[in-house]
Design a protein around this motif. Structure first.
Motif, PDB file in Angstrom:
ATOM      1  N   GLU A 153       0.815  -1.208   0.000  1.00  0.00           N
ATOM      2  CA  GLU A 153       0.000   0.000   0.000  1.00  0.00           C
ATOM      3  C   GLU A 153       0.852   1.263   0.000  1.00  0.00           C
ATOM      4  N   ASP A 154       1.769   1.374   0.952  1.00  0.00           N
ATOM      5  CA  ASP A 154       2.662   2.529   1.032  1.00  0.00           C
ATOM      6  C   ASP A 154       4.035   2.102   0.521  1.00  0.00           C
ATOM      7  N   SER A 155       4.302   2.368  -0.745  1.00  0.00           N
ATOM      8  CA  SER A 155       5.533   1.875  -1.375  1.00  0.00           C
ATOM      9  C   SER A 155       6.786   2.402  -0.689  1.00  0.00           C
ATOM     10  N   ARG A 156       6.821   3.668  -0.387  1.00  0.00           N
ATOM     11  CA  ARG A 156       8.011   4.269   0.225  1.00  0.00           C
ATOM     12  C   ARG A 156       8.270   3.665   1.609  1.00  0.00           C
ATOM     13  N   LYS A 157       7.185   3.506   2.415  1.00  0.00           N
ATOM     14  CA  LYS A 157       7.349   2.949   3.764  1.00  0.00           C
ATOM     15  C   LYS A 157       7.820   1.500   3.707  1.00  0.00           C
ATOM     16  N   LEU A 158       7.231   0.702   2.807  1.00  0.00           N
ATOM     17  CA  LEU A 158       7.623  -0.698   2.680  1.00  0.00           C
ATOM     18  C   LEU A 158       9.075  -0.822   2.233  1.00  0.00           C
ATOM     19  N   LEU A 159       9.477   0.028   1.293  1.00  0.00           N
ATOM     20  CA  LEU A 159      10.859  -0.030   0.798  1.00  0.00           C
ATOM     21  C   LEU A 159      11.850   0.348   1.885  1.00  0.00           C
ATOM     22  N   LEU A 160      11.562   1.402   2.601  1.00  0.00           N
ATOM     23  CA  LEU A 160      12.530   1.895   3.582  1.00  0.00           C
ATOM     24  C   LEU A 160      12.542   1.062   4.867  1.00  0.00           C
ATOM     25  N   LYS A 161      11.378   0.547   5.333  1.00  0.00           N
ATOM     26  CA  LYS A 161      11.322  -0.167   6.604  1.00  0.00           C
ATOM     27  C   LYS A 161      11.596  -1.652   6.480  1.00  0.00           C
ATOM     28  N   GLU A 171      -3.999  -2.854  11.435  1.00  0.00           N
ATOM     29  CA  GLU A 171      -3.089  -1.752  11.806  1.00  0.00           C
ATOM     30  C   GLU A 171      -1.651  -2.230  11.942  1.00  0.00           C
ATOM     31  N   ASP A 172      -1.445  -3.463  12.408  1.00  0.00           N
ATOM     32  CA  ASP A 172      -0.079  -3.982  12.554  1.00  0.00           C
ATOM     33  C   ASP A 172       0.615  -4.107  11.207  1.00  0.00           C
ATOM     34  N   PHE A 173      -0.095  -4.556  10.198  1.00  0.00           N
ATOM     35  CA  PHE A 173       0.492  -4.646   8.863  1.00  0.00           C
ATOM     36  C   PHE A 173       0.672  -3.260   8.248  1.00  0.00           C
ATOM     37  N   ALA A 174      -0.270  -2.356   8.543  1.00  0.00           N
ATOM     38  CA  ALA A 174      -0.177  -1.010   7.971  1.00  0.00           C
ATOM     39  C   ALA A 174       1.067  -0.275   8.450  1.00  0.00           C
ATOM     40  N   ASP A 175       1.585  -0.618   9.620  1.00  0.00           N
ATOM     41  CA  ASP A 175       2.810   0.026  10.111  1.00  0.00           C
ATOM     42  C   ASP A 175       3.999  -0.241   9.197  1.00  0.00           C
ATOM     43  N   TYR A 176       3.939  -1.292   8.407  1.00  0.00           N
ATOM     44  CA  TYR A 176       5.023  -1.634   7.495  1.00  0.00           C
ATOM     45  C   TYR A 176       4.665  -1.310   6.048  1.00  0.00           C
ATOM     46  N   GLY A 177       3.581  -0.597   5.832  1.00  0.00           N
ATOM     47  CA  GLY A 177       3.199  -0.220   4.479  1.00  0.00           C
ATOM     48  C   GLY A 177       2.498  -1.320   3.716  1.00  0.00           C
ATOM     49  N   VAL A 178       1.979  -2.327   4.420  1.00  0.00           N
ATOM     50  CA  VAL A 178       1.307  -3.469   3.791  1.00  0.00           C
ATOM     51  C   VAL A 178      -0.168  -3.443   4.164  1.00  0.00           C
ATOM     52  N   ALA A 179      -1.032  -3.663   3.181  1.00  0.00           N
ATOM     53  CA  ALA A 179      -2.477  -3.735   3.423  1.00  0.00           C
ATOM     54  C   ALA A 179      -2.884  -5.198   3.542  1.00  0.00           C
ATOM     55  N   LEU A 180      -3.502  -5.538   4.669  1.00  0.00           N
ATOM     56  CA  LEU A 180      -4.019  -6.884   4.865  1.00  0.00           C
ATOM     57  C   LEU A 180      -5.441  -6.915   4.283  1.00  0.00           C
TER      58      LEU A 180
END
Length: 396
Positions: A128-136, A196-205
């Motif tokens: 979902e959040d490409s930048r957050k997933l890439l960086l984290k 919400e736990d997955f969203a912290d890493y930029g991933v949509a469950l």
């Protein structure tokens, strides 16, 4: 010959979340092509600069042909303007397996005994959040696949899923012996808790499914309460079945009565008589079964009853019975003509015998009136020579 410009596009597969293009330090004027359901991040000198959606773009990298060759000589054939491109797959990745690595221990809510269970299932994820997933998550890695993501998230998944699973069973008070009936409810509860736990890493469950609950078959406490549970519900089911059978029997009997009633009504219509007429036949049949006239009184049947029990047919039968009964009465009960008139003495009141001239008790002469018949006692209304009742010759 050195290339002036490159073409950079995605060359990974659908099981990959993030893929880094192998071509780095490309020249300015390089063409970037991003497909639908993709995003691309342009990295320049270690920084994530631009995020590109679907389309074609021209990149400016400060790497200029010919001039770049002189700069590389000064840095040992390495360009001082480092650049790279990461592609992010935005499709929903389906059927990603998950499973608990150890048993979940909790207190069974119905019978209150400790129990351990395992669980497994599938989930659907989407970047979902490409930048957050890439960086984290990815960092400097070249790719992030489904298997690598679940491996990186393993400790995270096990801790969260086991905690939420035990909590959901306790709060919903789901019996371990009926838990398979609540898999959808458990799946929905865990999905809400994990979003919400997955969203912290930029991933949509997108989806989360609990497909199997591994029960402790063979455990003594579990088997004991399992036997108790199913025996209890077997008794309840048997009682309900008996009740339903009783209801069905009553319904069948009622339906049978309705069918018989309808058939009888149809028969009456076809034969041309009514219910009242049929009842007249029934009463007449009962009366005919009694031979003595005195038994009609015991049955409570009056002489006028038959005339009204069945309309036309009942009237006919009633008339016939009244005639028969009248004949019987005439034969068994003497008529007033056969009984002598009884008179009494005017002096002492004693009863006088027929034809007596004097009273047997006091000797008083009997005075005979010419207004009353000496035989039947009929009172004459007008003069005549004979009694109109019995025919005896009148005196005087």
């Amino acid at each position: 010959m050195e290339k002036i410009a490159d073409v950079i596009k995605y060359e990974g597969d659908n099981a990959t979340f993030i893929w880094k293009h192998p071509n780095e330090d490309f020249n300015s004027l390089t063409q970037l092509i991003v497909h639908e359901s993709q995003e691309a991040i342009f990295m320049m000198n270690g920084q994530a600069l631009d995020l590109f959606g679907p389309g074609r773009y021209t990149l400016e990298t400060q790497n200029i042909p010919k001039i770049g060759r002189f700069l590389k000589r000064a840095t040992g054939d390495e360009t001082p303007f480092h650049c790279e491109v990461y592609f992010i797959n935005k499709t929903e990745q389906m059927a990603i397996k998950w499973g608990t690595d150890s048993k979940v221990e909790f207190m069974e809510p119905t019978y209150q005994f400790p129990i351990k269970i395992g669980a497994c299932g599938e989930m659907n994820l989407r970047a979902e959040d490409s930048r957050k997933l890439l960086l984290k998550v990815v960092g400097t890695e070249n790719y992030l696949t489904q298997s690598k993501l679940t491996q990186l998230f393993r400790a995270f998944l096990m801790t969260k899923i086991k905690t939420y699973l035990a909590r959901s069973i306790r709060e919903s008070k789901i019996s371990i012996f009926e838990i398979d009936e609540h898999l959808q409810e458990l799946s929905e509860n865990l999905h809400k808790m994990l979003i919400e736990d997955f969203a912290d890493y930029g991933v949509a469950l997108e989806r989360f499914f609990v497909t199997t609950i591994v029960k402790p078959d063979g455990d003594s406490a579990y088997e004991k309460f399992k036997s108790l549970h199913f025996r209890q519900y077997a008794d309840i089911a048997e009682a309900k079945l008996r009740q339903q059978v009783g209801i069905i029997d009553k319904q069948t009997e009622a339906q049978k009565m309705v069918i018989e009633s309808q058939a009888l009504a149809q028969k009456r219509t076809q034969e041309g008589y009514t219910y009242q007429q049929e009842r007249g036949f029934d009463v007449a049949e009962k009366v005919a079964e009694n031979e003595a006239v005195g038994e009609f009184t015991n049955m409570g049947v009056g002489f006028g009853t038959m005339a009204g029990v069945g309309g036309a047919v009942g009237g006919m039968v009633g008339g016939m019975m009244n005639d028969a009964m009248g004949s019987a009465m005439n034969l068994s009960i003497p008529t007033p003509a056969s009984q002598p008139a009884q008179t009494f003495c005017d002096n002492c009141g004693a009863k006088l015998n027929q034809g007596s001239a004097f009273c047997e008790e006091c000797g008083t002469p009997v005075v005979k009136s010419n207004k009353t018949c000496i035989n039947c006692g009929y009172e004459f209304e007008r003069p005549g020579k004979f009694c109109p009742k019995c025919g005896t010759k009148r005196e005087g």
